[in-house]
Motif scaffolding. Structure first.
Motif, PDB file in Angstrom:
ATOM      1  N   UNK A  42       0.841  -1.191   0.000  1.00 32.80           N
ATOM      2  CA  UNK A  42       0.000   0.000   0.000  1.00 32.80           C
ATOM      3  C   UNK A  42       0.877   1.243   0.000  1.00 32.80           C
ATOM      4  N   UNK A  43       0.742   2.096  -1.008  1.00 37.37           N
ATOM      5  CA  UNK A  43       1.586   3.293  -1.091  1.00 37.37           C
ATOM      6  C   UNK A  43       1.423   4.205   0.118  1.00 37.37           C
ATOM      7  N   UNK A  44       2.451   4.959   0.424  1.00 36.86           N
ATOM      8  CA  UNK A  44       2.415   5.895   1.541  1.00 36.86           C
ATOM      9  C   UNK A  44       1.261   6.879   1.368  1.00 36.86           C
ATOM     10  N   UNK A  45       0.558   7.127   2.461  1.00 37.89           N
ATOM     11  CA  UNK A  45      -0.533   8.086   2.451  1.00 37.89           C
ATOM     12  C   UNK A  45      -1.870   7.530   2.021  1.00 37.89           C
ATOM     13  N   UNK A  46      -1.885   6.299   1.535  1.00 37.62           N
ATOM     14  CA  UNK A  46      -3.115   5.680   1.044  1.00 37.62           C
ATOM     15  C   UNK A  46      -3.703   4.775   2.126  1.00 37.62           C
ATOM     16  N   UNK A  47      -5.004   4.878   2.334  1.00 42.02           N
ATOM     17  CA  UNK A  47      -5.734   3.958   3.198  1.00 42.02           C
ATOM     18  C   UNK A  47      -6.478   2.984   2.299  1.00 42.02           C
ATOM     19  N   UNK A  48      -6.325   1.693   2.555  1.00 36.26           N
ATOM     20  CA  UNK A  48      -6.893   0.702   1.629  1.00 36.26           C
ATOM     21  C   UNK A  48      -7.592  -0.433   2.361  1.00 36.26           C
ATOM     22  N   UNK A  49      -8.631  -0.947   1.733  1.00 33.32           N
ATOM     23  CA  UNK A  49      -9.267  -2.198   2.114  1.00 33.32           C
ATOM     24  C   UNK A  49      -9.168  -3.121   0.915  1.00 33.32           C
ATOM     25  N   UNK A  50      -8.618  -4.317   1.100  1.00 36.81           N
ATOM     26  CA  UNK A  50      -8.305  -5.202  -0.023  1.00 36.81           C
ATOM     27  C   UNK A  50      -8.834  -6.606   0.244  1.00 36.81           C
ATOM     28  N   UNK A  51      -9.429  -7.205  -0.769  1.00 39.10           N
ATOM     29  CA  UNK A  51      -9.813  -8.616  -0.708  1.00 39.10           C
ATOM     30  C   UNK A  51      -9.700  -9.213  -2.095  1.00 39.10           C
ATOM     31  N   UNK A  52      -9.014 -10.364  -2.190  1.00 37.95           N
ATOM     32  CA  UNK A  52      -8.924 -11.123  -3.434  1.00 37.95           C
ATOM     33  C   UNK A  52      -9.363 -12.546  -3.128  1.00 37.95           C
ATOM     34  N   UNK A  53     -10.345 -13.021  -3.880  1.00 38.20           N
ATOM     35  CA  UNK A  53     -10.926 -14.341  -3.625  1.00 38.20           C
ATOM     36  C   UNK A  53     -10.739 -15.230  -4.846  1.00 38.20           C
ATOM     37  N   UNK A  54     -10.164 -16.419  -4.611  1.00 42.96           N
ATOM     38  CA  UNK A  54      -9.948 -17.399  -5.670  1.00 42.96           C
ATOM     39  C   UNK A  54     -11.157 -18.324  -5.718  1.00 42.96           C
ATOM     40  N   UNK A  55     -11.978 -18.209  -6.761  1.00 46.41           N
ATOM     41  CA  UNK A  55     -13.192 -19.016  -6.854  1.00 46.41           C
ATOM     42  C   UNK A  55     -12.895 -20.492  -7.099  1.00 46.41           C
ATOM     43  N   UNK A  56     -11.727 -20.785  -7.644  1.00 44.88           N
ATOM     44  CA  UNK A  56     -11.383 -22.177  -7.896  1.00 44.88           C
ATOM     45  C   UNK A  56     -11.109 -22.931  -6.594  1.00 44.88           C
ATOM     46  N   UNK A  57     -10.423 -22.295  -5.666  1.00 42.59           N
ATOM     47  CA  UNK A  57     -10.087 -22.951  -4.402  1.00 42.59           C
ATOM     48  C   UNK A  57     -11.025 -22.567  -3.273  1.00 42.59           C
TER      49      UNK A  57
END
Length: 389
Positions: A42-57
């Protein structure tokens, strides 16, 4: 002549080169890796919410602040669409009048269409209905005093994944096909405020992908055309379950959608940026974050990333200023360069440059004079050979 950087002001906007093929700033290719969960940078100064979901597994490959609430901006248009289609069975035919609104709302993020569905079908009640139907845990209507501002709906990265999982895995086939087909046809420029909306997922990965992007707040210059900011409808009825503690001040930029064959990975990246951030800076930071993610099935585009300077730099069909303009770059944005070619000499006193960079994701060229490099000819970038069609 050797291109010079344009002083301290230019240095503040230039972004360093990041190669996809090697070096410290290299972006990993998918085959390199079994990577740890939360690889997101996450770059400096950025607030982030992240989710990556693998539908295969059936597993998450990334989760960072996945339950944190952000104002949804245009991501809420997914819920507006699903709410409208909810009781349209058994064939779920979309009337022509609604198709004329829903398609640009999904493809080009049209705000007028969102205003129509928000005001016609209950405003905040839509969010309550869809939260209950889909089992959303962090989604809530706009806060008190902003009931008509659909873009102030609270949403999290994990709830965004839930929405896409519903569309792909549980929705009736006509609903799934309508939503996903339109997201696969995402236009580069939004229809309401002319922002370049092919950031994040659309820039980090080769097709197939399907995206619904979002942005909200005042950004400094740098769009596909006239400057603007995402807006919401005029206030309507009061909200019964208000979103609490959602930041409505900092500029928001979100990228959500699916990546890979058979929509293998669902990606949700929600971000806030410091007040005063330019659109190009936010666009670049979101792109850099997205490129660090572990996204199963993703294919990274070939080329080298460079920073640019200048406002409304033209992308043209060929390497001359007489060629048709395809679009304009957001100011100071990072771009992927596939190759370079000699073309028309461009003069921007005191600079002169005859080299042009081919941008595969735009299908056009920009003069190298606008790329942050110490030399006219970009390092480690091959020649194109001849202008591309």
């Amino acid at each position: 002549m050797r291109m010079l950087l344009r002083g301290a002001a230019a240095l503040a906007t230039l972004v360093t080169v990041a190669s996809l093929t090697g070096g410290a700033a290299a972006v990993p290719r998918p085959e390199t890796a079994a990577r740890a969960v939360q690889a997101a940078q996450i770059p400096d100064g950025v607030t982030a919410g992240v989710a990556v979901f693998d539908r295969r597994t059936g597993t998450f490959t990334e989760q960072v602040n996945a339950s944190a609430q952000f104002r949804s901006a245009s991501i809420v248009k997914l819920l507006l669409t699903l709410d409208f289609l909810w009781n349209r069975g058994p064939d779920y035919t979309v009337p022509a009048a609604d198709r004329a609104l829903l398609e640009p709302m999904l493809r080009s993020s049209d705000d007028d269409a969102a205003n129509h569905y928000w005001s016609t079908y209950g405003g905040s009640a839509i969010i309550d209905r869809m939260s209950a139907r889909l089992g959303l845990r962090d989604t809530a209507p706009p806060p008190a005093g902003y009931a008509g501002f659909w873009g102030y709906t609270a949403l999290s990265a994990r709830d965004t994944v839930t929405i896409y999982r519903y569309v792909l895995e549980k929705a009736p086939a006509p609903v799934r096909d309508f939503v996903m087909d339109n997201l696969r046809r995402s236009t580069r420029c939004s229809s309401t405020d002319h922002f370049d909306q092919h950031f994040g997922i659309a820039g980090a990965f080769d097709r197939p992908w399907a995206v619904k992007q979002g942005w909200s707040g005042k950004f400094a210059k740098g769009t596909c055309g006239p400057q603007g900011a995402s807006a919401s409808a005029a206030p309507a009825e009061a909200s019964t379950r208000a979103a609490a503690d959602v930041d409505l001040t900092r500029p928001a930029l979100h990228t959500t959608g699916t990546v890979g064959a058979d929509d293998r990975a669902i990606v949700a990246v929600l971000t806030l940026h410091p007040v005063g951030t330019s659109y190009g800076k936010a666009y670049t930071d979101l792109g850099r974050l997205t490129r660090t993610l572990n996204v199963p099935g993703a294919v990274r585009p070939a080329g080298t990333w460079f920073g640019t300077w200048g406002e409304f730099v033209n992308v043209r069909k060929g390497p001359t200023t007489g060629d048709d303009r395809i679009t304009q770059l957001p100011a100071g944005v990072e771009v992927l360069v596939g190759c370079q070619i000699r073309g028309q000499v461009v003069n921007v006193p005191p600079y002169t440059n005859e080299w042009w960079a081919y941008l595969p994701q735009y299908g056009g060229y920009i003069s190298n004079i606008y790329i942050s490099s110490p030399d006219n000819r970009l390092p480690n970038v091959p020649e194109c050979g001849s202008p591309r069609p």
